[in-house]
Design an enzyme around this catalytic site. Sequence first.
Site, PDB file in Angstrom:
ATOM      1  N   THR A   7      -0.512  63.040 -26.868  1.00 23.90           N
ATOM      2  CA  THR A   7       0.614  62.225 -27.319  1.00 23.90           C
ATOM      3  C   THR A   7       0.259  61.538 -28.629  1.00 23.90           C
ATOM      4  O   THR A   7      -0.917  61.291 -28.905  1.00 23.90           O
ATOM      5  CB  THR A   7       1.003  61.152 -26.271  1.00 23.90           C
ATOM      6  OG1 THR A   7       2.097  60.367 -26.783  1.00 23.90           O
ATOM      7  CG2 THR A   7      -0.145  60.216 -25.937  1.00 23.90           C
ATOM      8  N   ASN A   9       1.777  58.642 -29.099  1.00 27.74           N
ATOM      9  CA  ASN A   9       2.188  57.277 -28.745  1.00 27.74           C
ATOM     10  C   ASN A   9       1.064  56.557 -27.986  1.00 27.74           C
ATOM     11  O   ASN A   9       0.831  56.792 -26.813  1.00 27.74           O
ATOM     12  CB  ASN A   9       3.456  57.374 -27.880  1.00 27.74           C
ATOM     13  CG  ASN A   9       4.046  56.017 -27.534  1.00 27.74           C
ATOM     14  OD1 ASN A   9       3.348  54.998 -27.569  1.00 27.74           O
ATOM     15  ND2 ASN A   9       5.317  56.002 -27.199  1.00 27.74           N
ATOM     16  N   ASP A  65       6.817  63.144 -20.749  1.00 23.82           N
ATOM     17  CA  ASP A  65       8.096  63.005 -21.432  1.00 23.82           C
ATOM     18  C   ASP A  65       8.903  61.965 -20.672  1.00 23.82           C
ATOM     19  O   ASP A  65       8.852  61.897 -19.445  1.00 23.82           O
ATOM     20  CB  ASP A  65       8.859  64.326 -21.517  1.00 23.82           C
ATOM     21  CG  ASP A  65       9.944  64.232 -22.584  1.00 23.82           C
ATOM     22  OD1 ASP A  65       9.589  64.162 -23.782  1.00 23.82           O
ATOM     23  OD2 ASP A  65      11.135  64.168 -22.232  1.00 23.82           O
ATOM     24  N   SER A  66       9.609  61.126 -21.419  1.00 26.69           N
ATOM     25  CA  SER A  66      10.329  60.040 -20.766  1.00 26.69           C
ATOM     26  C   SER A  66      11.625  59.776 -21.500  1.00 26.69           C
ATOM     27  O   SER A  66      11.832  60.256 -22.621  1.00 26.69           O
ATOM     28  CB  SER A  66       9.461  58.781 -20.745  1.00 26.69           C
ATOM     29  OG  SER A  66       8.860  58.582 -22.004  1.00 26.69           O
ATOM     30  N   GLY A 141       9.733  51.066 -27.938  1.00 21.77           N
ATOM     31  CA  GLY A 141      11.019  51.720 -27.677  1.00 21.77           C
ATOM     32  C   GLY A 141      12.105  50.746 -27.227  1.00 21.77           C
ATOM     33  O   GLY A 141      12.318  49.696 -27.835  1.00 21.77           O
ATOM     34  N   LYS A 162       6.307  44.942 -16.153  1.00 23.61           N
ATOM     35  CA  LYS A 162       6.421  46.362 -16.529  1.00 23.61           C
ATOM     36  C   LYS A 162       5.240  47.149 -15.955  1.00 23.61           C
ATOM     37  O   LYS A 162       5.400  48.261 -15.461  1.00 23.61           O
ATOM     38  CB  LYS A 162       6.489  46.524 -18.053  1.00 23.61           C
ATOM     39  CG  LYS A 162       6.721  47.972 -18.455  1.00 23.61           C
ATOM     40  CD  LYS A 162       6.805  48.235 -19.944  1.00 23.61           C
ATOM     41  CE  LYS A 162       7.152  49.703 -20.179  1.00 23.61           C
ATOM     42  NZ  LYS A 162       7.024  50.133 -21.566  1.00 23.61           N
TER      43      LYS A 162
HETATM   44  P1  IMP Z   1       9.073  60.876 -25.717  1.00 25.82           P
HETATM   45  O1  IMP Z   1       8.742  60.849 -24.255  1.00 25.82           O
HETATM   46  O2  IMP Z   1       7.861  60.698 -26.567  1.00 25.82           O
HETATM   47  O3  IMP Z   1       9.937  62.028 -26.086  1.00 25.82           O
HETATM   48  O4  IMP Z   1       9.912  59.577 -26.060  1.00 25.82           O
HETATM   49  C1  IMP Z   1      10.656  58.903 -25.139  1.00 25.82           C
HETATM   50  C2  IMP Z   1      11.472  57.798 -25.785  1.00 25.82           C
HETATM   51  O5  IMP Z   1      12.115  57.115 -24.712  1.00 25.82           O
HETATM   52  C3  IMP Z   1      10.650  56.760 -26.520  1.00 25.82           C
HETATM   53  O6  IMP Z   1      10.610  56.969 -27.896  1.00 25.82           O
HETATM   54  C4  IMP Z   1      11.419  55.464 -26.208  1.00 25.82           C
HETATM   55  O7  IMP Z   1      12.462  55.306 -27.129  1.00 25.82           O
HETATM   56  C5  IMP Z   1      12.001  55.741 -24.845  1.00 25.82           C
HETATM   57  N1  IMP Z   1      11.083  55.261 -23.801  1.00 25.82           N
HETATM   58  C6  IMP Z   1      10.349  55.993 -22.924  1.00 25.82           C
HETATM   59  N2  IMP Z   1       9.594  55.201 -22.152  1.00 25.82           N
HETATM   60  C7  IMP Z   1       9.839  53.958 -22.556  1.00 25.82           C
HETATM   61  C8  IMP Z   1       9.327  52.704 -22.141  1.00 25.82           C
HETATM   62  O8  IMP Z   1       8.457  52.556 -21.276  1.00 25.82           O
HETATM   63  N3  IMP Z   1       9.852  51.639 -22.778  1.00 25.82           N
HETATM   64  C9  IMP Z   1      10.790  51.734 -23.758  1.00 25.82           C
HETATM   65  N4  IMP Z   1      11.267  52.862 -24.190  1.00 25.82           N
HETATM   66  C10 IMP Z   1      10.794  53.985 -23.594  1.00 25.82           C
END
Ligand code: IMP
Length: 180
Positions: A7, A9, A65-66, A141, A162
């Site tokens: 990742t 992130n 992925d989230s 996020g 959280k």
């Molecule tokens: P990805 O999983 O890297 O594609 O990104 C998921 C996106 O969902 C992130 O950029 C956030 O905008 C949002 N997201 C996912 N998890 C969280 C969290 O724990 N807190 C806040 N936003 C989240």
Amino acid sequence: MQVLFATSNKHKVLEANVVGKRFGVEFKQLKMSYPEVRDNSVSKVALEGVKYVYSKVRKPVVVEDSGLFVKALNNFPGSFSRYVFDSIGIQGILDLMYARKNRQAYFLSTIAFHDGKVLKAFEGRVDGLISRKPSGSSGFGFDPIFIPKGSKKTFAEDAVFKSKVSHRVKSVEMFCKWFK
Ligand code: IMP
């Protein structure tokens, strides 16, 4: 026990390691990007992602992925949350929610693991509400506008809460129990 976590992130890795510590599992960040398939299932995106990353590193690895799913917006932005966050951002979601009475939303997180033989996914969910305005500064996020069930504060105002109830805590917990 160590496992790679592909990742860009760092927040995801920090949050995963808080949980991992309880199970003796350490997530080591692998700063590698991978193509994300366009699909509205976060599990599908994570599974395709981990297969790609494994094919490059040939070591046991997880990807996550989230996304944020808002009921009044028919589950938008869902698996497209990162794109939506980077484009219209928190204020964009609040504008779309202007005058909406139903504030229900949830986050999903899928941890996908692959070691060349086993391919597995673990999904966690947390329910809550979209706030009327952003509050708090921790996390990342959409944290400043998400109020989890059982709390009056946003994720960005209460990182301790959280770290107990989040979608990622749940998916990582499931993964760690299985991985051990
Ligand atoms: P990805 O999983 O890297 O594609 O990104 C998921 C996106 O969902 C992130 O950029 C956030 O905008 C949002 N997201 C996912 N998890 C969280 C969290 O724990 N807190 C806040 N936003 C989240």
